[in-house]
Design a protein around this motif. Structure first.
Motif, mmCIF file in Angstrom:
data_model
loop_
_atom_site.group_PDB
_atom_site.id
_atom_site.type_symbol
_atom_site.label_atom_id
_atom_site.label_comp_id
_atom_site.label_asym_id
_atom_site.label_seq_id
_atom_site.Cartn_x
_atom_site.Cartn_y
_atom_site.Cartn_z
ATOM 1 N N GLU A 54 0.891 -1.206 -0.085
ATOM 2 C CA GLU A 54 -0.023 -0.164 -0.078
ATOM 3 C C GLU A 54 0.956 1.142 0.035
ATOM 4 N N ALA A 55 0.226 2.406 -0.515
ATOM 5 C CA ALA A 55 0.986 3.547 -0.546
ATOM 6 C C ALA A 55 1.323 4.109 0.992
ATOM 7 N N GLN A 56 2.244 4.879 1.062
ATOM 8 C CA GLN A 56 2.881 5.377 2.286
ATOM 9 C C GLN A 56 3.103 6.881 2.114
ATOM 10 N N ASN A 57 2.825 7.599 3.056
ATOM 11 C CA ASN A 57 2.968 9.173 3.222
ATOM 12 C C ASN A 57 4.507 9.384 3.589
ATOM 13 N N LEU A 58 4.963 10.496 2.689
ATOM 14 C CA LEU A 58 6.290 11.181 2.886
ATOM 15 C C LEU A 58 6.387 12.360 3.741
ATOM 16 N N ASP A 59 7.362 12.504 4.374
ATOM 17 C CA ASP A 59 7.623 13.816 4.904
ATOM 18 C C ASP A 59 8.706 14.642 3.847
ATOM 19 N N TYR A 60 8.834 15.846 4.005
ATOM 20 C CA TYR A 60 9.701 16.800 3.393
ATOM 21 C C TYR A 60 11.021 16.093 3.256
ATOM 22 N N ASN A 61 11.570 15.889 4.229
ATOM 23 C CA ASN A 61 13.111 15.729 4.689
ATOM 24 C C ASN A 61 13.398 14.550 3.880
ATOM 25 N N THR A 62 12.529 13.280 4.058
ATOM 26 C CA THR A 62 12.683 12.197 3.369
ATOM 27 C C THR A 62 12.818 12.308 1.834
ATOM 28 N N ALA A 63 11.614 12.877 1.460
ATOM 29 C CA ALA A 63 11.594 13.271 0.108
ATOM 30 C C ALA A 63 12.869 13.900 -0.731
ATOM 31 N N LYS A 64 13.267 15.020 0.115
ATOM 32 C CA LYS A 64 14.470 15.560 -0.230
ATOM 33 C C LYS A 64 15.767 14.896 -0.282
ATOM 34 N N SER A 65 15.735 13.983 0.619
ATOM 35 C CA SER A 65 17.087 12.947 0.758
ATOM 36 C C SER A 65 17.012 12.132 -0.441
ATOM 37 N N PHE A 66 15.927 11.966 -1.128
ATOM 38 C CA PHE A 66 15.797 10.930 -2.454
ATOM 39 C C PHE A 66 15.815 11.512 -3.775
ATOM 40 N N LYS A 70 18.194 19.094 -8.878
ATOM 41 C CA LYS A 70 17.699 19.474 -10.262
ATOM 42 C C LYS A 70 17.625 18.217 -11.275
ATOM 43 N N TRP A 71 16.667 18.085 -12.167
ATOM 44 C CA TRP A 71 16.536 16.973 -12.968
ATOM 45 C C TRP A 71 17.294 17.510 -14.428
ATOM 46 N N GLU A 72 18.293 16.509 -14.691
ATOM 47 C CA GLU A 72 19.221 16.833 -15.892
ATOM 48 C C GLU A 72 19.215 15.481 -16.585
ATOM 49 N N MET A 73 19.580 15.593 -17.927
ATOM 50 C CA MET A 73 19.851 14.490 -18.580
ATOM 51 C C MET A 73 21.493 14.539 -19.122
ATOM 52 N N PRO A 74 22.390 14.451 -18.254
ATOM 53 C CA PRO A 74 23.725 14.489 -18.682
ATOM 54 C C PRO A 74 24.232 13.270 -19.497
ATOM 55 N N ARG A 75 23.302 12.145 -19.393
ATOM 56 C CA ARG A 75 24.008 10.947 -20.179
ATOM 57 C C ARG A 75 22.899 11.038 -21.149
ATOM 58 N N GLU A 76 23.411 10.598 -22.396
ATOM 59 C CA GLU A 76 22.670 10.528 -23.587
ATOM 60 C C GLU A 76 21.581 9.607 -23.411
ATOM 61 N N GLY A 77 20.498 10.116 -23.416
ATOM 62 C CA GLY A 77 18.905 9.220 -23.382
ATOM 63 C C GLY A 77 18.858 8.742 -21.930
ATOM 64 N N LYS A 78 19.354 9.304 -20.864
ATOM 65 C CA LYS A 78 19.121 8.847 -19.693
ATOM 66 C C LYS A 78 18.910 10.147 -18.568
ATOM 67 N N LEU A 79 18.168 10.117 -17.639
ATOM 68 C CA LEU A 79 17.885 10.858 -16.728
ATOM 69 C C LEU A 79 19.133 10.977 -15.518
ATOM 70 N N LEU A 80 19.436 11.911 -15.058
ATOM 71 C CA LEU A 80 20.361 11.972 -13.783
ATOM 72 C C LEU A 80 21.655 11.300 -14.244
ATOM 73 N N TYR A 81 22.538 11.705 -13.213
ATOM 74 C CA TYR A 81 23.994 11.349 -13.530
ATOM 75 C C TYR A 81 24.539 9.771 -13.449
ATOM 76 N N ASN A 82 23.795 9.029 -12.750
ATOM 77 C CA ASN A 82 23.828 7.724 -12.680
ATOM 78 C C ASN A 82 22.571 6.671 -12.317
ATOM 79 N N ASP A 83 22.712 5.457 -12.549
ATOM 80 C CA ASP A 83 21.494 4.620 -12.280
ATOM 81 C C ASP A 83 21.297 4.675 -11.033
ATOM 82 N N ASP A 84 22.053 4.843 -9.981
ATOM 83 C CA ASP A 84 21.799 4.620 -8.551
ATOM 84 C C ASP A 84 21.006 6.004 -8.260
ATOM 85 N N GLU A 85 21.035 6.997 -8.777
ATOM 86 C CA GLU A 85 20.256 8.035 -8.623
ATOM 87 C C GLU A 85 18.811 8.053 -8.972
ATOM 88 N N LEU A 86 18.640 7.229 -10.074
ATOM 89 C CA LEU A 86 17.488 7.034 -10.705
ATOM 90 C C LEU A 86 16.903 5.810 -9.699
#
Length: 123
Positions: A54-66, A70-86
């Protein structure tokens, strides 16, 4: 292993992994090290998320830590800088909407294929 050695090991690994991206950045090595040190501390202090059906609520600090700053596409065709961030962002989203709704959007044939491949791999 003390914190400094752990960070140095982490930093060396990240320099190797992100070599192509780092070359194009206008930062000094010290600034890059500072950025990675912040990232290292954030990842060590990140709260753990226990996924549930089931869905779970988030608090601001938890969301901020994950979420990335800013959203970028630094790798060709992929979001963010690495798959761990995704993966971190995906984990946060699944936590927030629940595993059931997450699985509902994946075609059953893909889930079945994954389960079969995973089972064959583990046998």
């Amino acid at each position: 292993m003390d914190k400094d050695k752990e960070f140095e090991s982490y930093f060396k690994k990240k320099l190797e992994e992100d070599q192509e991206i780092i070359v194009s950045l206008p930062y000094t090595k010290d600034k890059i090290k500072e950025i990675y040190y912040q990232d290292y501390n954030n990842s060590r202090n990140k709260p753990s998320l226990k996924l549930k059906f089931e869905a779970q609520n988030l608090d601001y600090n938890t969301a901020k830590s994950f979420l990335p700053q800013k959203w970028e596409m630094p790798r060709e065709g992929k979001l963010l800088y690495n798959d761990d961030e995704l993966i971190a962002v995906l984990q946060l989203i699944i936590f927030n909407i629940g595993v059931k709704k997450s699985l509902d959007i994946i075609p059953l044939s893909l889930i079945e294929k994954y389960v079969l491949e995973r089972r064959d791999k583990n046998e």
